[in-house]
Design an enzyme around this catalytic site. Structure first.
Site, short mmCIF file in Angstrom:
data_model
loop_
_atom_site.label_atom_id
_atom_site.label_comp_id
_atom_site.label_asym_id
_atom_site.label_seq_id
_atom_site.Cartn_x
_atom_site.Cartn_y
_atom_site.Cartn_z
N ARG A 37 0.69 -1.12 -0.10
CA ARG A 37 0.08 -0.05 0.24
C ARG A 37 0.77 1.12 0.01
NH1 ARG A 37 -5.01 -1.86 3.95
NH2 ARG A 37 -6.49 -2.10 2.16
N LYS A 207 -11.99 -10.60 8.73
CA LYS A 207 -12.71 -9.59 9.40
C LYS A 207 -14.39 -10.07 9.03
CE LYS A 207 -9.63 -5.66 8.79
NZ LYS A 207 -9.26 -4.54 8.11
N GLY A 360 -6.22 -5.61 1.28
CA GLY A 360 -4.74 -5.46 1.76
C GLY A 360 -4.22 -6.83 2.08
N GLY A 384 -12.45 -3.93 1.80
CA GLY A 384 -13.72 -3.61 2.16
C GLY A 384 -14.34 -2.38 1.12
C1 3PG Z 1 -8.16 -1.68 5.46
O1 3PG Z 1 -7.28 -2.02 5.61
O2 3PG Z 1 -9.45 -2.41 4.96
C2 3PG Z 1 -8.34 -0.22 5.04
O3 3PG Z 1 -7.22 0.33 5.21
C3 3PG Z 1 -9.46 0.37 5.89
O4 3PG Z 1 -9.30 0.10 7.37
P1 3PG Z 1 -10.44 -0.08 8.47
O5 3PG Z 1 -11.09 -1.49 7.65
O6 3PG Z 1 -9.89 -0.54 9.67
O7 3PG Z 1 -11.34 0.76 8.43
MG MG Z 2 -11.30 -3.02 5.97
#
Ligand code: 3PG
Ligand code: MG
Length: 405
Positions: A37, A207, A360, A384
């Site tokens: 990134r 997640k 990521g 996301g």
């Molecule tokens: C990610 O890693 O998905 C982005 O940088 C956004 O981060 P977050 O999911 O913690 O908002």
């Molecule tokens: Mg995210």
């Protein structure tokens, strides 16, 4: 969306929102394990600096917790090592402000010369950054706005967040979208505009709550959805299977059941793991074995897709003409549990069609496993963000960049 090429930046302080949220070593050393990134953010940083801008970078790292700035800053993670890596990659000095909008940020912002680059501390140390309260976010955005004269949004991975530095700040300053945001949006538009079929979506990653919500909407787009990684356990639990100590979001089970029923009604194939690698605990050298997905031992945890699942997923990808893959199938950071993600990465690479790797972690996995980037049509910096775009949601960061400036 206005492009940075149409923005006057010479001699001006440019607040640049980048996504520098890189993965850090899982054992807590703070080492950056994949700088993709940061690399993806370089072109716009260089372009602005080359054009004589005074570049002030705003970015987040991780999800700091605590009610106050002090608590969050004490818990970290600090962006300092990221700023240091950015300096190395950029090949020019990058200064670092030890706060986000306080005296250090001001000192840094107002001492920048033309072409200079600086990074502010983790913007999520400020509780107002992520506040749900519009007035709180707005007041913080006002503070940030004083530091710059124009705004550039290039943090594609965070455009789905209604956060002060992503949404509120651009509304206060003349603004433009960076080239990374422009390019990412162009690829996603191809995925959503009459994609060649079959269109297969593969979802994994750690997640689950972020992604469970999106699957319902992906039923409108995909012909087949393969589910693995951390999110799969909630699906297996919804089928009544034991999932041991695996990541499970029990509260989501009713929603998952509904998604499964809806997929069936619409004839969208939902494919779940049929076997798993399970381990006694979360460690690179943990004792592990392969079990059927329907027979997980109660005190072990799932850490990877099993060999039959790898073959099944490859078969379901073989005739695809469009693929979107988000999230690893296992703990690929530990070599013993990387085989599932590797097999998937290879199966996606073998597809003859448009292949997009989003997120990521999946992008980091592809690089960590040594697969050449050219095996895919596009490796996105947004997980996301890409998913929410595919769902057809309005992304706050894009809305703000589209607003008149
Ligand atoms: C990610 O890693 O998905 C982005 O940088 C956004 O981060 P977050 O999911 O913690 O908002
Ligand atoms: Mg995210």
């Amino acid at each position: 969306m206005r492009s940075i090429d149409d923005l006057q930046v010479m001699g001006r302080r440019v607040l640049l929102r980048s996504d520098l949220n890189v993965p850090l070593d899982l054992t807590g050393t703070g080492r950056i394990t994949d700088d993709g990134r940061i690399r993806a953010s370089l072109p716009v940083i260089s372009k602005l600096s080359d054009r004589g801008a005074r570049v002030l970078i705003l970015a987040h790292l991780g999800r700091p917790t605590g009610d106050t700035y002090q608590e969050r800053a004490a818990g970290g993670p600090s962006l300092r090592p990221v700023a240091a890596r950015l300096g190395e990659l950029l090949g020019r000095p990058v200064s670092f402000a030890t706060d986000v909008a306080g005296p250090a940020a001001e000192e840094t912002a107002f001492s920048l010369g033309d072409e200079d680059v600086a990074v502010l501390e983790n913007v999520r140390f400020e509780p107002a950054e992520t506040s749900k309260n519009d007035a709180e976010r707005g007041a913080f955005a006002q503070q940030l706005a004083r530091l710059g004269e124009v705004y550039v949004g290039d943090g594609f991975g965070a455009v789905h967040r209604k956060h002060a530095s992503v949404y509120d700040l651009p509304l206060l300053l003349p603004h433009a979208a960076g080239d990374l945001v422009r390019d990412e949006v162009a690829v996603l538009r191809r995925l959503t505009t009459d994609p060649a079929r079959p269109f297969v979506v593969v979802l994994g990653g750690k997640k689950p709550s972020d992604k469970l919500a999106v699957i319902g909407n992906l039923l409108n787009l995909a012909d087949r959805i393969l589910i693995g990684g951390g999110m799969a356990y909630t699906f297996l639990a919804a089928k009544g299977y034991e999932v041991g100590n695996s990541v499970l979001e029990a509260g989501q089970i009713p929603a998952v059941r509904e998604v499964m029923a809806e997929a069936e009604r619409r004839g969208v194939e939902l494919v779940l793991p049929v076997d798993l690698v399970v381990a006694t605990h979360f460690a690179p050298d943990a004792e592990h074995s392969v079990v059927p997905a329907s027979a997980m031992p109660a005190d072990w945890e799932g850490v990877d897709a099993g060999p039959q699942t790898r073959a099944l997923f490859a078969e379901k990808l073989a005739d695809a003409k469009t693929v979107f893959w988000n999230g690893p199938l296992g703990v690929f950071e530990f070599p013993a549990f990387a085989a599932g993600t590797r097999a998937l990465a290879e199966a996606v690479a073998a597809v003859d069609g448009l292949t997009v790797v989003g997120g990521g972690d999946s992008a980091a996995a592809v690089r960590a496993l040594g697969l050449p980037a050219k095996s895919y049509s596009h490796i996105s910096t947004g997980g996301g963000a890409s998913l929410e775009y595919l769902e057809g949601k309005t992304l706050p960061g894009l809305t703000a960049l589209e607003a008149d400036s």
